[in-house]
Design an enzyme around this catalytic site. Structure first.
Site, PDB file in Angstrom:
ATOM      1  N   SER A 102       0.818  -1.211   0.000  1.00  0.00           N
ATOM      2  CA  SER A 102       0.000   0.000   0.000  1.00  0.00           C
ATOM      3  C   SER A 102       0.855   1.266   0.000  1.00  0.00           C
ATOM      4  CB  SER A 102      -0.961  -0.038   1.196  1.00  0.00           C
ATOM      5  OG  SER A 102      -1.917   0.986   1.124  1.00  0.00           O
ATOM      6  N   ASP A 241      -2.430   6.302  -3.565  1.00  0.00           N
ATOM      7  CA  ASP A 241      -1.297   5.664  -2.889  1.00  0.00           C
ATOM      8  C   ASP A 241      -0.771   4.525  -3.761  1.00  0.00           C
ATOM      9  OD1 ASP A 241      -3.416   3.909  -2.498  1.00  0.00           O
ATOM     10  OD2 ASP A 241      -2.765   3.295  -0.513  1.00  0.00           O
ATOM     11  N   ASP A 243      -1.085   1.321  -4.023  1.00  0.00           N
ATOM     12  CA  ASP A 243      -1.961   0.327  -4.640  1.00  0.00           C
ATOM     13  C   ASP A 243      -3.307   0.919  -5.047  1.00  0.00           C
ATOM     14  OD1 ASP A 243      -2.964   0.558  -2.037  1.00  0.00           O
ATOM     15  OD2 ASP A 243      -3.532  -1.551  -1.923  1.00  0.00           O
ATOM     16  N   ASP A 245      -5.890   2.274  -3.577  1.00  0.00           N
ATOM     17  CA  ASP A 245      -7.173   2.057  -2.915  1.00  0.00           C
ATOM     18  C   ASP A 245      -7.555   3.227  -2.005  1.00  0.00           C
ATOM     19  OD1 ASP A 245      -5.391   1.652  -0.833  1.00  0.00           O
ATOM     20  OD2 ASP A 245      -6.231  -0.278  -0.205  1.00  0.00           O
TER      21      ASP A 245
END
Length: 445
Positions: A102, A241, A243, A245
């Site tokens: 992440s 960010d 990833d 999400d």
């Protein structure tokens, strides 16, 4: 039940370190594959990743693990977490895997698992997989070993799905949008989706080299996108960010708009259009009291959960809500996705700008946040929260704040930290309460 591998959001740690190395990744593949070998159909897993250098190591180890127990593997290459969840459902896969840490720096990595419905796994599934990881794997026979293939149209499928979240009559022509992809998983798909809808798109954070993910860019490092928005005289900045999400917005004046303000906008607009389900919004205990008061003024409720988007999603599913998220930027719009999706949330914000004709600075600051202060206290062992002096300090703080404030004390899920957060209308009072509790925790640590 204590957990050995799984934390609050899958498995995460230093890549190649004592916890998260290739051997462990292969064990995850074997255990998760064995757990989801149900029925007599040909089983398959979708594996996506972000742009970390260690992703190559993790991906190959997971492929070895899954194929060794008889599961076919579909590899997508770099793709946002919500895209992996989407493809898991669309391709009728038995399990989905996202390799990502992440918003963490490049030297960390992680493994997030999704069930066949595209939702993150339950505690029960994770515990069952943990048990299998410490057992001897049951390998497939020679002619039953799985096959692996890479699909080339995964990005296009996700871009199409993202654009479908907007009404057909919404075009983004005339908007100048800076999109910061954090050198991460959305470096190709997010700018493309927004450009295809008509916006003048200025992309940044789109040159991953395996080592620069989240490095000075993205939703946790906002100075670069703030400067770019002002430099380009853009209407808005979209910061994702690693990833993709989570979403943080920068208005045309260079000011930060966090997840609470984004939830206020989407929740209130959807309510006025009769689209909001559940009569409110789901957020965590960390969301600002100002959001709660704003929603109450709109006749809506704020349902609070423990920190973590999986807890938000669980409450949404149980209560029938379709808008939820975290102050940090995780945005879950369950009409369109089964997990947080920063790009989908960004399109809702851009759509609101088009329909209202208002600038981001006017449209996205719907309430004044009350003073909120969070401090962390590191401890070496034991449980400082059990100490009588700490309990008394917490009780005194709650009494001091009264009905006009909130106090949240919790342990970090990933580090030996006690997080102390207070908020209220008096900033000085909030600071005194937090400092008093932190001092008590330090003395007991």
């Amino acid at each position: 039940m204590g957990r050995k591998y799984f934390g609050t959001d899958g498995i995460r740690g230093l890549a190649g370190g004592k916890l998260l190395d290739a051997a462990l990744a292969m064990k995850v593949g074997q255990a998760a594959g064995a757990h989801f070998l149900r029925g007599d159909h040909r089983h398959r897993v979708v594996i996506g990743k972000d742009t970390r250098l260690s992703g190559y190591m993790m991906e190959n180890a997971l492929v070895a693990g899954f194929t060794s127990v008889g599961m076919d593997v579909i590899q997508t290459g770099p793709l946002p977490t919500p895209a992996v969840a989407l493809l898991t459902r669309e391709m009728r896969a038995d399990i989905g895997v996202m390799i990502s840490a992440s918003h963490n720096p490049f030297h960390d990595n992680g493994i997030k698992l999704f069930g066949p419905d595209g939702y993150k796994l339950s505690d029960e599934d994770e515990e069952a997989i943990e048990a299998l990881m410490d057992a001897a794997p049951d390998h497939a026979d020679g002619d039953s070993i799985g096959r692996a293939r890479r699909i080339e149209d995964a990005r296009g499928r996700y871009i199409h799905a993202v654009k479908q979240s907007l009404a057909d009559d919404v075009r983004l022509d005339g908007l100048k949008v800076v999109v910061d992809c954090a050198h991460g998983a959305a470096y190709q798909v997010a700018p493309s989706a927004i450009w295809e809808l008509g916006a003048d798109t200025i992309a940044m954070g789109t040159s991953p080299n395996g080592l620069n993910i989240n490095d000075g860019v993205g939703s946790t490092s906002l100075d670069a996108i703030k400067a770019r928005v002002l430099e380009e005289s853009a209407n808005i900045g979209i910061a994702l960010d690693g990833d993709a999400d989570r979403l943080i917005v920068i208005d045309e004046k260079g000011e930060t708009v966090d997840g609470d303000q984004i939830m206020a906008l989407i929740g209130s607009r959807w309510a006025k259009r009769g689209r909001l389900k559940g009569g409110g919004v789901v957020a965590t205990v960390m969301s600002n009291l100002g959001l709660e008061r704003f929603l109450q003024g709109e006749g809506l409720e704020l349902v609070r959960t423990k920190v973590g988007d999986r807890h938000v999603l669980s409450a949404m599913r149980k209560g029938g809500y379709n808008v939820g998220g975290e102050q940090s930027g995780h945005m879950i719009l369950s009409d369109f996705a089964t997990t947080g999706d920063g790009t989908v949330a960004a399109l809702q914000v851009l759509s609101a700008m088009v329909r209202t004709g208002k600038p981001a600075s006017e449209m996205l600051h719907l309430f004044d946040p009350v003073p909120q202060l969070l401090k962390n206290v590191r401890y070496d062992g034991g449980d400082p929260l059990d100490a009588a002096a700490v309990k008394q300090a917490i009780a005194d703080g709650e009494s001091d704040l009264g009905n006009g404030g909130r106090l949240v004390i919790r342990k970090s899920g990933t580090e030996p930290l006690i997080r102390v957060m207070a908020e209220g209308d008096d900033a000085g009072q909030v600071e005194r309460v937090v400092d008093s509790i932190c001092a008590a925790v330090k003395a007991a640590a």
